[in-house]
Each structure stands twice: as structure tokens, then as C-alpha cells.
Design a protein around this motif. Structure first.
Motif, mmCIF file in Angstrom:
data_model
loop_
_atom_site.group_PDB
_atom_site.id
_atom_site.type_symbol
_atom_site.label_atom_id
_atom_site.label_comp_id
_atom_site.label_asym_id
_atom_site.label_seq_id
_atom_site.Cartn_x
_atom_site.Cartn_y
_atom_site.Cartn_z
ATOM 1 N N GLN A 146 12.545 -45.964 6.329
ATOM 2 C CA GLN A 146 12.332 -45.516 7.001
ATOM 3 C C GLN A 146 11.216 -44.420 6.718
ATOM 4 N N GLY A 147 10.363 -44.525 7.081
ATOM 5 C CA GLY A 147 8.901 -43.390 6.900
ATOM 6 C C GLY A 147 8.083 -44.162 5.619
ATOM 7 N N GLY A 148 8.223 -45.015 5.521
ATOM 8 C CA GLY A 148 7.169 -45.841 4.740
ATOM 9 C C GLY A 148 7.694 -45.355 3.125
ATOM 10 N N PHE A 149 6.440 -45.810 2.561
ATOM 11 C CA PHE A 149 5.720 -45.380 0.976
ATOM 12 C C PHE A 149 5.529 -43.667 0.753
ATOM 13 N N GLY A 150 6.438 -43.161 -0.366
ATOM 14 C CA GLY A 150 5.316 -41.837 -0.666
ATOM 15 C C GLY A 150 5.697 -40.709 0.125
ATOM 16 N N GLY A 151 6.758 -40.446 1.019
ATOM 17 C CA GLY A 151 7.005 -39.429 0.823
ATOM 18 C C GLY A 151 7.594 -38.390 0.269
ATOM 19 N N PHE A 152 8.190 -37.796 0.483
ATOM 20 C CA PHE A 152 8.638 -36.257 0.437
ATOM 21 C C PHE A 152 9.742 -37.066 -0.707
ATOM 22 N N ALA A 153 10.503 -37.078 0.504
ATOM 23 C CA ALA A 153 11.747 -37.728 0.658
ATOM 24 C C ALA A 153 11.835 -38.491 1.163
ATOM 25 N N GLY A 154 12.950 -40.170 0.845
ATOM 26 C CA GLY A 154 13.524 -40.891 1.373
ATOM 27 C C GLY A 154 13.690 -41.224 2.455
#
Length: 367
Positions: free
Chosen positions: A36-44
Motif C-alpha cells: 500500500q502507499g506506492g513508492f517513496g514513502g517514509f515507511a513501507g
């Protein structure tokens, strides 16, 4: 601090952003609907709603690096295989307890971010993650100027998997008469490279030299990537006719053959691994000859051609071997478990804090 000031200190955030852009496609290919949340977030983010179907899910986790094998990748400027080594070292520890890997994160520390180099490393990680059914959900590239040279880097990773509590593999399942199946390695994998580098330095052999004995450029031969065992073993564990037949698994990494097998045997049991059941690949023989030593003397350092062990019920051994062979992993019976009382002089007993069984290698290697 401004970006310009940071750049003056040796950290290039623009290069880091480019590296991320270059690796994006490879990493995204490891993402299933759970990510979830796609690519490049602070947390996976990873959706574990499916765990509600488990009776008692246990999470398994592992972390590792690839040691000084990275020095060879740096020496010949070839970085596309070291990622598979990392996944092999991390994810193949998770399958040892019978767990299915879910997701992984990586960490790369370098002296200077060279976007193409970082992207090559991560692409290798992503390819191996895809091969093992593992989502690469995040990572970090850290630039450490002054601590690491411009061409220096190190890699590490961590992964998480899941297994039903009553399906965890381990020494407590092993029984008298069980068969020990050895699975072939692809070469050195990622252990014992400090010894390899020492041997080559003593002989004045460079990584860019060509060796007729090794069959190619020395560095390229030594970078042969670690074989991945997770997916074939998951297929073995999922085979209905083999339910409960696999009792324990051992990943042959640091510490060598006997010590790693001893970790997954119960206290009081023992195995004699018959050297005559396999022939160590040429890379081990050549390096031993260069060192003026014997293959036997390196059994506690190198895998000598065995990357994984499976301890299985005796009547299931032929079927397990057939499935592994069908998946391209040469496998064979290397010994049997016994609980008969005996003198353990000359045996390795347990390792890494585990009060396990006893193992020794016996006989002579096949020619």
C-alpha cells in the motif's frame, strides 16, 4: 543547511533522487496488491489482512549483509549480482523455519552516490525479491563522505515472513532415522570472502586477471550470485503428499557445513555427513590449491558446494529430492540422523548459542 552547503560537505541529494528514479520500475515490479502507499514513502505499508485466516500466525524476521564480497564487486565495477546475494542471505534464513517471506527493506551506505551504481544494486535486489515472492517495500541509500571512499559501499537488508505456529520447522521435529538431504550451492555464496581475498593477495592474483583454472575473469567467477532456495522449498512444503515430512532446514552460511547443520538437530542426535556423496566445485579446489591447504581445512568457512540442508522423514526423501531437482537444484542424500549413544569426539556440537545435535564430515570427497 542548504542543499548547496550539503553538497560542499560531500553529500549530493540530487544524485540520490536520480538513483531513486532509476530503481523505481524494478522495485515496483515486486509489489503485489498487499503493498500500500506506492513508492517513496517514509515507511513501507503492507496489508496483512490475510493473516486472519491463520490459526496462529508467527512472524519470522531476518537481517544480514553480504560481507566483503562487495569489495570484489567494487574492484571490477560490476554491481548487478550483489543484490541477489543480499536476498539469498536474508530471505533464505526465513524459509529455514518454514515461513513464507512477505516483504523486505534494504540499506546501502556509500561514500558517494553514483545513481547508476545504486540502481544496479537495487535492481538485483528487486529481481531476487520477485523470484522469492518477496515485496521490496522500502530502503535507504546513505552517503557517508569521509567515512567511505567514493567507490566504497556496503549493503544490508531485513525481511519479514509468516508461518503457522504449529508448522514451524526445527530440531524438535527431527527423529531418529531421518534423512539429511544436501542442496547444491552455486559457489561461494556470501561467506568466507575475507579468506578468498587473503589467498589471492598472497598469490598476487588480481580480480581482473583471467584464470584458466577458474574458467574466466577471477572477479566475475567469484561474483557468482548466491543460489535462492526459498521458492523451491515453499513448493516442497506445500506438496500435500509431503505434509509434515520436512522436519528442519539449515542454511549453510557463516560457520560452515557441520556447525550449521548441528543447529537444527536435537540435543543427543548426530549425523555423519559423507563427503563421498558430492564433489566440491572447482572454485573451492582452486582456492585451496592456491592456499596450499586441503578442502577439509575450509569446511568451517566455505560451504564447499552445499548451500542448504533438509532433514526429512526417510520415506519422503526420494520425493523431496525429485521436486528440488525439478526446480533446478541438484540434491542428494548426504547422511542420516541417529540418536544412538556414542562418543562425540571430533563432532561439531551446536553453534551460535544453540544446544543442538552433533555433526562431523567423514570420508573423502568424490573426485
Amino acid at each position: 543547511m542548504s542543499n548547496a552547503s550539503y553538497a560542499a560537505a560531500g553529500v549530493d541529494t540530487t544524485a540520490g533522487d536520480l538513483a531513486v528514479e532509476l530503481m523505481k520500475a524494478a522495485v515496483s515490479r515486486t509489489h503485489g496488491p498487499e503493498v500500500q502507499g506506492g513508492f517513496g514513502g517514509f515507511a513501507g505499508l503492507y496489508d496483512v489482512s490475510f493473516l486472519t485466516s491463520f490459526r496462529r500466525p508467527l512472524l519470522a524476521t531476518s537481517t544480514d549483509g553480504v560481507g566483503t564480497k562487495v569489495a570484489i564487486a567494487q574492484a571490477i565495477d560490476k554491481h548487478d549480482t550483489i543484490g541477489q546475494d543480499l536476498v539469498g542471505m536474508v530471505v533464505d534464513d526465513i524459509i529455514v523455519v518454514g515461513a513464507r517471506p512477505l516483504f523486505m527493506t534494504d540499506y546501502i551506505a556509500c561514500g558517494k552516490v553514483v545513481p547508476e551504481r545504486i540502481a544496479s544494486i537495487v535492481a538485483g535486489i528487486a529481481t531476487a525479491c520477485a523470484a522469492t515472492g518477496t515485496a521490496l517495500v522500502g530502503g535507504e541509500t546513505a552517503e557517508h563522505p569521509g567515512l567511505l571512499g567514493p567507490d566504497d559501499y556496503d549493503v544490508a537488508g531485513a525481511a519479514t515472513g509468516v508461518v503457522e505456529a504449529d508448522e514451524v520447522l526445527g530440531a524438535e521435529r527431527v527423529e531418529n532415522g531421518d534423512v539429511v538431504i544436501a542442496m547444491a550451492s552455486s559457489g561461494l555464496h556470501s561467506n568466507g570472502y575475507s579468506l578468498v581475498r587473503h589467498i589471492l593477495a598472497q598469490r598476487g592474483v588480481g580480480f581482473t586477471d583471467t584464470s584458466a583454472e577458474l574458467g574466466g575473469v577471477v572477479g566475475e567467477v567469484l561474483l557468482e550470485p548466491t543460489r535462492l532456495y526459498t521458492s523451491p522449498l515453499l513448493r516442497v512444503l506445500a506438496e500435500p503428499s509431503l505434509a509434515g515430512a520436512v522436519h528442519s532446514l539449515s542454511h549453510v552460511t557463516g560457520g560452515g557445513i557441520a556447525a550449521n547443520l548441528a543447529r537444527v538437530l536435537p540435543l543427543g542426535s548426530w549425523v555423519e555427513v559423507e563427503r563421498s556423496t558430492w564433489s566440491p566445485p572447482a572454485v573451492f579446489r582452486v582456492l585451496s590449491d592456491m592456499a596450499g591447504s586441503t578442502l577439509e581445512s575450509s569446511e568451517g568457512t566455505w560451504n564447499l558446494g552445499i548451500g542448504m540442508f533438509a532433514v526429512v522423514a526417510a520415506d519422503a526423501a526420494p520425493a523431496v529430492i525429485a521436486l528440488l531437482q525439478a526446480d533446478g537444484i541438484p540434491s542428494w542424500v548426504a547422511g542420516r540422523v541417529s540418536t544412538e549413544a556414542r562418543d562425540f569426539t571430533g563432532f561439531e556440537q551446536g553453534a551460535k548459542g544453540v544446544n543442538g545435535g552433533a555433526v562431523r564430515l567423514t570420508g573423502s570427497f568424490a573426485g
